[in-house]
Design a protein around this motif. Sequence first.
Motif, short mmCIF file in Angstrom:
data_model
loop_
_atom_site.label_atom_id
_atom_site.label_comp_id
_atom_site.label_asym_id
_atom_site.label_seq_id
_atom_site.Cartn_x
_atom_site.Cartn_y
_atom_site.Cartn_z
N ASP A 197 0.83 -1.21 0.00
CA ASP A 197 0.00 0.00 0.00
C ASP A 197 0.86 1.25 0.00
O ASP A 197 0.63 2.19 -0.75
N GLU A 198 1.86 1.22 0.89
CA GLU A 198 2.76 2.37 0.98
C GLU A 198 3.47 2.60 -0.36
O GLU A 198 3.56 3.72 -0.85
N HIS A 239 1.25 4.08 -2.99
CA HIS A 239 1.04 5.48 -2.69
C HIS A 239 2.22 6.32 -3.21
O HIS A 239 2.04 7.33 -3.91
N LYS A 296 2.29 6.46 -7.01
CA LYS A 296 1.29 7.41 -7.52
C LYS A 296 1.83 8.83 -7.46
O LYS A 296 1.76 9.58 -8.43
N GLU A 297 2.35 9.20 -6.28
CA GLU A 297 2.85 10.57 -6.10
C GLU A 297 3.97 10.91 -7.08
O GLU A 297 3.93 11.92 -7.78
#
Lengths: 229, 125, 278
Positions: free
Chosen positions: B108-109, B112, B115-116
């Motif tokens: 998940d991290e 994230h 994506k950024e």
Amino acid sequence: MIEVTSVTKKYGRKKVLSGVSFTADKGQISCLIGINGVGKSTIMKAIMGLTPIQGGRILIDGQPIDKHLYEKVAFIPDTIIMPPQMTIGEALLFMKDFYARWNEGRAEELLSFFKLNRDDRISDLSKGNAAKTNMLLGLALDVDYLLMDEPFSGIDMFSREQIANVFTSHLIEDRGVLITTHEIHDIEHLIDKAVLLDRGTVLKEFLTEELRLSEGKSVVDVMREVYQT
Amino acid sequence: MKVTFNNRDPVYLQVVRYFKQEIATGRLQAGQEIPSRRELAGALHINPNTAQKAYKEMEEQGLIRTEGNSPSRITTDERVLSSLREELILDAVHTFVSSIKTIDVPVDELLHIVKEVYAKERSKE
Amino acid sequence: MNRYLKLLHYELFRIRKLYAALFALTLLLQFAGIFLFAHSYLNQVREAMFTESISAADYAAKYGPTSFYRYTTGSLFFTGPIAICASALLLYVFLIWYRDWLGKNMFIYRLLMIPASRMSVYLAKLTAILLLVLGLVAFELLILPLQNAAFNGYVPSDLRYSFSIPDIVATHPLLKILVPNRIGDFLLYYGAGLAGVIVVFTAILFERSFRFKGAIGAVVYGAATVLIFVLPAFVAESAFPNYLYPRELWWMELAIGFLIGCGSLGLSSYLIKNKVTV
């Protein structure tokens, strides 16, 4: 196919080649690699029958070298071999006079590709232009095999590029090319086969693409392995 | 046309990959005519045999079609074209995953962060 | 055959400037010599006429007249150019090979890779030498009558003898070798010369095939052929004088020369095909 089998050669007591074997196929660019003085030029001369060998055998499409094969194999030595007082035009005429396989159209094409001038005297040419003229005299022959001794050594960068372009063109398409070099970097991705030489013997002979595919190694990687152990 | 070749992968496969990228990104269109083997060799500064081998490989993979004596064209086969895109994405992801997995980040991290960073990179273009 | 002729043409073409220079040198020196020779003779005559108060005819009667023949034998201006041409050609017998090997551009690579028998390269060089010799001799014969005419025009007739050109050629110590009177002698001299050039060519190929060792072999080979050529005549003359007629000796020498030439030609062919190295 050019087959070199267990060739030995001595100059006086000094053994220059001790059992050299390799093949160079039609439609491939094969490259003899080794530092200066390992016998690369001697191998070329031996293939062309310009120097006798003491042992072994050299066959070109199954035949030993004789006068008829000079229409089938052309040798481009590392310096131009036409008399210095000739002009480029006269040198072309000389070739046309003596070789049935001289391709005049191709000679014209190469003359403009290399930007050479017919009226220039060979003794007045720059090193790069002398090398290009030398190339032209071999490339314009409709031969099946081309032997080139150190085509890239001792010339300026732009001439090198132009000569390298020959290897990516139709000029060598379908022919068997055998070149020697002591400097593989510029042409590593151009060659089909590498033959590594040291002190008169073949250390390794391999197809470059196959080796990249199976072992992920570049020619330089292999050279490092072979020469440093 | 400009490709920088590395010396450790087969040159003909690098040429094939180059074509796949061009097709996946739309720079080469379905059905578009491609250079002859000879032209390609000259343009990429490779040996004509290598160009020949690359074309043969692409024909076998169904990326290009050659009919008779006419020049080769990019395939119009939708299935091949769409799978190409997938293949390239998967390739890149595999490379990414194999290098990131040594760091052991929770998925998940990781997603994230991806994506950024991805958004930032794209906004630069 | 075709390529042999082209090679011959090329061999002659590449020496043209030097060859033309030899012609010019001969022409210039031999004509200049005539005027110097005649001039100094006439001065001598004039001086004698003055001091002894005699006529030209008296001078001729007392001291003897001069002749064109005397010029051709007595003046370096006549024999010098012949000697220079002969030495130049002798030197060129070596240079015709070594110029292709030495220097930066090794033309011998090209010559050995011509799609024709390598003997056509060899024979072209051999023929070139022969033609160069014959050309110079022919030139000399051509200008001889002109020189004679110039001499006669310069020296008054009561002060000179006149000889015909054939008589001059037949008696002149140099010319009678270059242009022998009898066809038999012509064959012997030029045959021997040709065999000599072939022997030298073979010796050069020895050296070019085996370098230093070959050079020693070349010298031995050259000496051996000379010995073989000279020895029979020497033995015949010294051990069995008058055993052979001159005619028989001539035939023997011709046969030996022929055998040496053929043997050397065969050896040359083997060397240039199998042993020579660039």
